[in-house]
Design a protein around this motif. Structure first.
Motif, PDB file in Angstrom:
ATOM      1  N   ALA A   1       0.820  -1.210   0.000  1.00  0.00           N
ATOM      2  CA  ALA A   1       0.000   0.000   0.000  1.00  0.00           C
ATOM      3  C   ALA A   1       0.856   1.262   0.000  1.00  0.00           C
ATOM      4  O   ALA A   1       0.456   2.289  -0.539  1.00  0.00           O
ATOM      5  CB  ALA A   1      -0.935   0.007   1.209  1.00  0.00           C
ATOM      6  N   TYR A   2       2.056   1.171   0.587  1.00  0.00           N
ATOM      7  CA  TYR A   2       2.943   2.331   0.657  1.00  0.00           C
ATOM      8  C   TYR A   2       3.425   2.792  -0.712  1.00  0.00           C
ATOM      9  O   TYR A   2       3.894   3.912  -0.876  1.00  0.00           O
ATOM     10  CB  TYR A   2       4.150   2.030   1.560  1.00  0.00           C
TER      11      TYR A   2
ATOM     12  N   ALA B   1       0.752   5.383  -1.633  1.00  0.00           N
ATOM     13  CA  ALA B   1       0.354   6.345  -0.602  1.00  0.00           C
ATOM     14  C   ALA B   1       1.192   7.613  -0.706  1.00  0.00           C
ATOM     15  O   ALA B   1       2.387   7.556  -0.964  1.00  0.00           O
ATOM     16  CB  ALA B   1       0.520   5.736   0.779  1.00  0.00           C
TER      17      ALA B   1
ATOM     18  N   THR C   1       0.933   4.754   5.531  1.00  0.00           N
ATOM     19  CA  THR C   1       0.126   3.541   5.541  1.00  0.00           C
ATOM     20  C   THR C   1       0.434   2.794   6.823  1.00  0.00           C
ATOM     21  O   THR C   1       1.458   3.032   7.456  1.00  0.00           O
ATOM     22  CB  THR C   1       0.469   2.633   4.346  1.00  0.00           C
TER      23      THR C   1
END
Length: 196
Positions: free
Chosen positions: A86-87, A90, A94
Motif C-alpha cells: 500500500a505504501y 500512498a 500507511t
C-alpha cells in the motif's frame, strides 16, 4: 517404524534448509536473503549530509562498496519484510505493524522519539518524496520531504539508505543440488540398512 522416523527427519532437514530467515541481523548491517542485498544500518549514516554521503561512497570513503538505495529498492525490501504494497501509492502514510516490527529494530532509531527516518537515492532538494519514516508503535510508514531543507529535521536526525550485493549470500544459502545429493545419500544408506 524406524525407517519412517528417519524419513521424517530427512524431510525436516530439507524444509528447514529452505526456511532461512528473510532478514538476518549482522551488527552494523542486515541481509535480505530474498533479494541478496545487505542494508547498512541507519546509525552508520546519521550525521552525514547528503553531499557527505556522496563523497564517502567513493574509493577510500567510509561507505565505499555501498550504493544509494532507490525507492524501488526500498519497496522491494518492504515487500520482502511482509509489507502489503500500500505504501507504493500512498502520498503520506500507511499502516503495517508487521513490517514495522521487523524493519525498525534492524534499521535502528534515528532520533530520540523512536522514529526511523531515512533518505533514498531519488533525492530532490525541497521535494516531497525523498524518503521514509517508520513510526514505532503505530505501524506507519510515511514518505517525507527533504530532511536536509527543514530546520526541524536536519541530517543529525535522518539516515541515508545504502545497500550492496550481499557478501554472505554465497555461503548462507546452500545450493538445492547439494541438499538433494545429501538427502538421497542418506535415504540410500537408510534403505540398505533396513533391507538386511
Amino acid at each position: 517404524m524406524k525407517f519412517n522416523a528417519i524419513a521424517f527427519t530427512v524431510l525436516m532437514v530439507i524444509f528447514s534448509s529452505f526456511a532461512n530467515a528473510t532478514l538476518i541481523d549482522n551488527t552494523n548491517y542486515f541481509t535480505d536473503t530474498d533479494s541478496g542485498h545487505d542494508w547498512l544500518k541507519l546509525s552508520e549514516t546519521v550525521n552525514y549530509s547528503y553531499n557527505d554521503i556522496l563523497i564517502q561512497l567513493q574509493a577510500g570513503g567510509d561507505f565505499y562498496g555501498w550504493e544509494l538505495a532507490t525507492f524501488d529498492n526500498v519497496f522491494e525490501l518492504f515487500d520482502n519484510a511482509g509489507g502489503d504494497s500500500a505504501y507504493k501509492t500512498a502520498t503520506h502514510s500507511t499502516s503495517n505493524n508487521v513490517m514495522n516490527a521487523i524493519l525498525q529494530p534492524l534499521f535502528g532509531y534515528t532520533n530520540a522519539v523512536n522514529q526511523t527516518w531515512f533518505h533514498v537515492k531519488d533525492f530532490t532538494p525541497g521535494g516531497v518524496t525523498s524518503g521514509f519514516i517508520l513510526y514505532e508503535g503505530t505501524g506507519r510508514v510515511s514518505k517525507h520531504k527533504d530532511g536536509y531543507s527543514h530546520a526541524y529535521m536536519e541530517y543529525d536526525f535522518v539516515g541515508t539508505a545504502l545497500r550492496r550485493i550481499s557478501t554472505q549470500q554465497q555461503v548462507s544459502i546452500p545450493e538445492p543440488s547439494t541438499i538433494t545429493i545429501l538427502v538421497l545419500g542418506m535415504i540410500g544408506l537408510a534403505s540398505r540398512r533396513f533391507k538386511k
